[in-house]
Scaffold this motif. Structure first.
Motif, mmCIF file in Angstrom:
data_model
loop_
_atom_site.group_PDB
_atom_site.id
_atom_site.type_symbol
_atom_site.label_atom_id
_atom_site.label_comp_id
_atom_site.label_asym_id
_atom_site.label_seq_id
_atom_site.Cartn_x
_atom_site.Cartn_y
_atom_site.Cartn_z
ATOM 1 N N SER A 106 97.848 26.411 51.461
ATOM 2 C CA SER A 106 97.543 26.947 52.793
ATOM 3 C C SER A 106 97.543 28.469 52.813
ATOM 4 O O SER A 106 97.341 29.080 53.861
ATOM 5 N N ALA A 113 97.459 13.933 61.237
ATOM 6 C CA ALA A 113 98.169 14.876 60.366
ATOM 7 C C ALA A 113 97.939 14.532 58.894
ATOM 8 O O ALA A 113 97.786 15.420 58.040
ATOM 9 N N GLU A 159 94.474 15.586 57.560
ATOM 10 C CA GLU A 159 94.438 17.012 57.226
ATOM 11 C C GLU A 159 95.141 17.277 55.906
ATOM 12 O O GLU A 159 94.650 18.053 55.073
ATOM 13 N N GLU A 193 92.926 16.104 52.986
ATOM 14 C CA GLU A 193 91.836 17.051 52.726
ATOM 15 C C GLU A 193 92.349 18.288 51.991
ATOM 16 O O GLU A 193 91.708 18.793 51.060
ATOM 17 N N ARG A 194 93.541 18.749 52.385
ATOM 18 C CA ARG A 194 94.132 19.924 51.727
ATOM 19 C C ARG A 194 94.427 19.626 50.256
ATOM 20 O O ARG A 194 94.170 20.439 49.374
ATOM 21 N N ASP A 211 84.682 18.508 49.584
ATOM 22 C CA ASP A 211 84.615 18.535 51.051
ATOM 23 C C ASP A 211 83.709 17.436 51.596
ATOM 24 O O ASP A 211 83.984 16.866 52.666
ATOM 25 N N SER A 250 85.655 14.363 51.771
ATOM 26 C CA SER A 250 86.694 14.412 52.808
ATOM 27 C C SER A 250 86.117 14.351 54.220
ATOM 28 O O SER A 250 86.875 14.234 55.180
#
Length: 333
Positions: free
Chosen positions: A25, A155, A158, A161-162, A179, A182
Motif C-alpha cells: 500500500s 474488504a 480489495e 486485488e492488492r 488487474d 481482478s
C-alpha cells in the motif's frame, strides 16, 4: 486407497513465514517491490505463508465469527431453510459431510455457508445463468448476518486485488498485470464449522480431506483451535499451520500453479480437528473474472520447456473442479 496418517508436527515461522504486506500500500515503488521479493521466495517453496499488515479491522473479523457461530448454533431445520440446494448459484448452507475433498476418503466432517458477489435476478449475468452468478441466500431472524458478511466480503476483495499486484511483482511482471483478472471477480466467502474429530471416526475421516484449492489465492482467517495441516513435499510429512493472532494464512490455488507451469506451488492441505473443541474458520477464495484467460506465462518457462496445461478460462477451470469434489464418493475420481 492410500490412507494418509493424521499425525502432523509443529514447525516454526522459518517453515511457514510471516510476510508483512503493508508495503504493497506504499506510494514508494521500492517498498512494494520488497514485498514482491518476499512473496517470490515462499511461492517457489510451499506456497503457504502467514500474512500480517493486511489492514482488515479486528472488529469486523470478530463480527464475522460472532455471526457465523450464531448461525451454526441454530436448529438444523432453520439452517436447511437456506440450504444451498435451493440456490442455482451455489449459495447458502452446506450440510455436514456435504463435500468430499479427498478422493477415496469419507465425506468431510464440516458444515459450511457460501456467500458470493450479490447480483439481482435481472442482472444479465444471472439471466444467462453464468457459473456461480446470482443472489445470496440470507438467514431469517439474524439481522446482522447479511451486513457483516457483505462488509467483510468487500474488504476481502480489495485485499485479494492488492495481493495479486504483489504476485505480479513477485513474477517480474508489471504490478498491474493481473488487474484484468481482478476485475469483476468470482470471489467466494465460506464460513466453516468443524465438530471435534470423533473417537470412533471412520478410517481416514477428517474435517477436510487433503486437497489443493481451486482458484487464485485463498485467505484464511482461523480461530485459535488449530487443525490446519500443510503437506511438506520435501519430507513427505504433514505440518501444523498453528493460528497466529492478527494474521491470515494465505495459500496459492491451482490457477496460480497453472499460470506459472508449476513453478509456484499449490500445496496439499487438510484439516484434522483433534482438539476436542468446535473449530471455526473463514476462508475467502479470490478467484477472479470468469472470462479471464489462464495460460502459461512465457517468463515461467525454462529453456526448452513447454506448457504443462492447455489454456482455459477461470470459469471452465472452476466448473471442472466443482464437478470433481461434489461427485458422490463412490464415483469420485
Amino acid at each position: 486407497m492410500t490412507v494418509l496418517p493424521l499425525a502432523a508436527r509443529s514447525v516454526g515461522a522459518a517453515n511457514l513465514p510471516v510476510i508483512d504486506i503493508a508495503g504493497l500500500s506504499s506510494s514508494r515503488q521500492e517498498k512494494r517491490a520488497e514485498v514482491g521479493d518476499a512473496l517470490r521466495q515462499i511461492c517457489l517453496d510451499k506456497g503457504f505463508f502467514y500474512c500480517s499488515g493486511h489492514g482488515i479491522p479486528e472488529g469486523l473479523i470478530n463480527a464475522v465469527f460472532d455471526e457465523m457461530k450464531a448461525f451454526f448454533s441454530r436448529p438444523e431445520q432453520e439452517k436447511l431453510a437456506v440450504d444451498k440446494t435451493k440456490s442455482f448459484c451455489n449459495r447458502g448452507y452446506e450440510i455436514l459431510r456435504g463435500q468430499t475433498l479427498e478422493a477415496g476418503a469419507p465425506p468431510d466432517l464440516k458444515e459450511g455457508y457460501y456467500v458470493g458477489v450479490e447480483l439481482a435476478e435481472d442482472d444479465p449475468r444471472v439471466v444467462a445463468r453464468r457459473f456461480n452468478r446470482g443472489p445470496n441466500q440470507w438467514p431469517d431472524d439474524q439481522p446482522g448476518f447479511r451486513p457483516v458478511m457483505m462488509a467483510y466480503f468487500a474488504a476481502m476483495l480489495e485485499l485479494g486485488e492488492r495481493l495479486m499486484r504483489g504476485m505480479a511483482l513477485s513474477l517480474g511482471l508489471p504490478e498491474t498485470y493481473f488487474d484484468g483478472y481482478s476485475r469483476d471477480p468470482l470471489g467466494t466467502l465460506r464460513l466453516l464449522h468443524y465438530p471435534p474429530q470423533p473417537p470412533d471416526a471412520a478410517p481416514n475421516e477428517k474435517g477436510a480431506g487433503a486437497h489443493t484449492d481451486f482458484g487464485g489465492l485463498t485467505l484464511l482467517m482461523q480461530d485459535q483451535v488449530g487443525g490446519l495441516q500443510v503437506h511438506d513435499s520435501t519430507t513427505g510429512n504433514w505440518i501444523h499451520a498453528d493460528p497466529i493472532p492478527g494474521t491470515y494464512v494465505v495459500n496459492l490455488g491451482d490457477m496460480i500453479a497453472r499460470w506459472t507451469n508449476d513453478r509456484y506451488r499449490s500445496t496439499l492441505h487438510r484439516v484434522v480437528n483433534d482438539s476436542g473443541r468446535e473449530r471455526y474458520s473463514v476462508p475467502f477464495f479470490f478467484v477472479g473474472n470468469p472470462d479471464h484467460r489462464v495460460e502459461c506465462l512465457p517468463n515461467c518457462l525454462q529453456t526448452g520447456e513447454t506448457p504443462k496445461y492447455p489454456p482455459t478460462t477461470v470459469e471452465d477451470h472452476l466448473k471442472a473442479m466443482y464437478e470433481r469434489t461434489y461427485t458422490p464418493p463412490s464415483t469420485a475420481i
